[in-house]
Design a protein around this motif. Structure first.
Motif, short mmCIF file in Angstrom:
data_model
loop_
_atom_site.label_atom_id
_atom_site.label_comp_id
_atom_site.label_asym_id
_atom_site.label_seq_id
_atom_site.Cartn_x
_atom_site.Cartn_y
_atom_site.Cartn_z
N THR A 99 -4.57 6.04 4.49
CA THR A 99 -5.08 5.93 4.02
C THR A 99 -4.73 4.45 2.70
O THR A 99 -4.70 4.10 1.85
CB THR A 99 -6.56 6.63 3.40
OG1 THR A 99 -7.20 6.58 4.76
CG2 THR A 99 -7.30 5.04 2.91
N GLU A 100 -3.89 5.89 1.61
CA GLU A 100 -3.23 5.25 0.49
C GLU A 100 -2.44 4.42 0.73
O GLU A 100 -1.94 3.11 0.14
CB GLU A 100 -2.77 6.83 -0.55
CG GLU A 100 -2.30 6.60 -2.05
CD GLU A 100 -1.59 7.57 -2.05
OE1 GLU A 100 -1.16 7.38 -2.73
OE2 GLU A 100 -1.96 8.84 -1.30
N LYS A 101 -1.55 4.13 1.53
CA LYS A 101 -0.41 3.35 1.74
C LYS A 101 -0.94 1.90 2.09
O LYS A 101 -0.66 1.13 1.95
CB LYS A 101 0.12 3.65 2.66
CG LYS A 101 1.65 3.17 3.50
CD LYS A 101 2.44 2.90 2.25
CE LYS A 101 3.93 2.05 2.75
NZ LYS A 101 4.45 1.39 2.18
N GLU A 102 -2.51 1.71 2.85
CA GLU A 102 -3.48 0.86 3.44
C GLU A 102 -3.59 -0.21 2.20
O GLU A 102 -4.24 -0.98 1.99
CB GLU A 102 -4.34 1.67 4.18
CG GLU A 102 -3.46 1.54 5.74
CD GLU A 102 -4.64 2.16 6.93
OE1 GLU A 102 -6.09 2.36 6.29
OE2 GLU A 102 -3.89 1.99 7.33
N ALA A 103 -4.35 1.04 1.19
CA ALA A 103 -4.24 0.46 -0.16
C ALA A 103 -3.59 0.08 -0.35
O ALA A 103 -3.84 -1.32 -1.11
CB ALA A 103 -5.29 1.63 -0.68
N GLN A 104 -2.60 0.57 -1.00
CA GLN A 104 -1.69 0.12 -1.17
C GLN A 104 -1.18 -1.49 -1.35
O GLN A 104 -0.53 -2.36 -1.00
CB GLN A 104 -0.18 0.42 -1.55
CG GLN A 104 -0.50 1.84 -2.52
CD GLN A 104 0.53 3.11 -2.73
OE1 GLN A 104 1.44 2.59 -1.25
NE2 GLN A 104 1.01 3.83 -3.53
N THR A 105 -1.32 -1.05 0.48
CA THR A 105 -0.33 -3.07 0.86
C THR A 105 -1.70 -3.87 0.43
O THR A 105 -0.89 -4.69 0.43
CB THR A 105 -0.10 -2.52 2.65
OG1 THR A 105 0.46 -1.49 2.95
CG2 THR A 105 0.24 -3.67 2.88
N TYR A 106 -3.01 -3.35 0.61
CA TYR A 106 -3.92 -4.50 0.81
C TYR A 106 -3.95 -4.50 -0.62
O TYR A 106 -3.93 -6.01 -1.25
CB TYR A 106 -4.96 -3.78 1.26
CG TYR A 106 -6.14 -4.64 0.65
CD1 TYR A 106 -7.39 -5.51 1.56
CD2 TYR A 106 -7.33 -4.24 -0.52
CE1 TYR A 106 -7.86 -6.47 0.73
CE2 TYR A 106 -8.20 -4.70 -1.44
CZ TYR A 106 -8.29 -6.18 -0.34
OH TYR A 106 -9.50 -7.17 -0.84
N ILE A 107 -3.75 -4.19 -2.07
CA ILE A 107 -3.61 -4.25 -2.98
C ILE A 107 -2.55 -5.03 -2.99
O ILE A 107 -2.76 -6.49 -4.00
CB ILE A 107 -3.82 -3.24 -4.27
CG1 ILE A 107 -4.64 -1.79 -4.02
CG2 ILE A 107 -2.79 -3.63 -5.40
CD1 ILE A 107 -4.66 -1.10 -4.42
#
Length: 79
Positions: free
Chosen positions: A25-33
């Motif tokens: 989830t953290e990696k996906e959030a970083q990618t989204y940002i």
């Protein structure tokens, strides 16, 4: 005895699963940002380009009007 080992294994598996979900989830959030910032950067550059184009178009109109006025003044001076 085996029951305790099974419970410990299940608990460890759940903990590791939660850690994995959190990391994903953290990696996906970083990618989204990152994608969000990149898209906004493109929008900002697009806006700046549009402003520059409008400024140059306005300057061209002003220069053309000034040149036409000077030509008219010169023609009136010749007459």
């Amino acid at each position: 005895m085996y029951k305790n080992q099974i419970e410990q294994t299940q608990q460890q598996t759940q903990e590791k699963t939660q850690e994995l979900i959190h990391a994903t989830t953290e990696k996906e959030a970083q990618t989204y940002i990152q994608k969000f910032l990149q898209s906004n950067e493109q929008a900002i550059w697009g806006g700046l380009v549009a402003v520059v184009v409008v400024i140059f178009a306005s300057l061209k109109k002003i220069l053309n009007a000034w040149t036409d006025k000077k030509v008219q003044d010169i023609q009136e001076g010749d007459e």
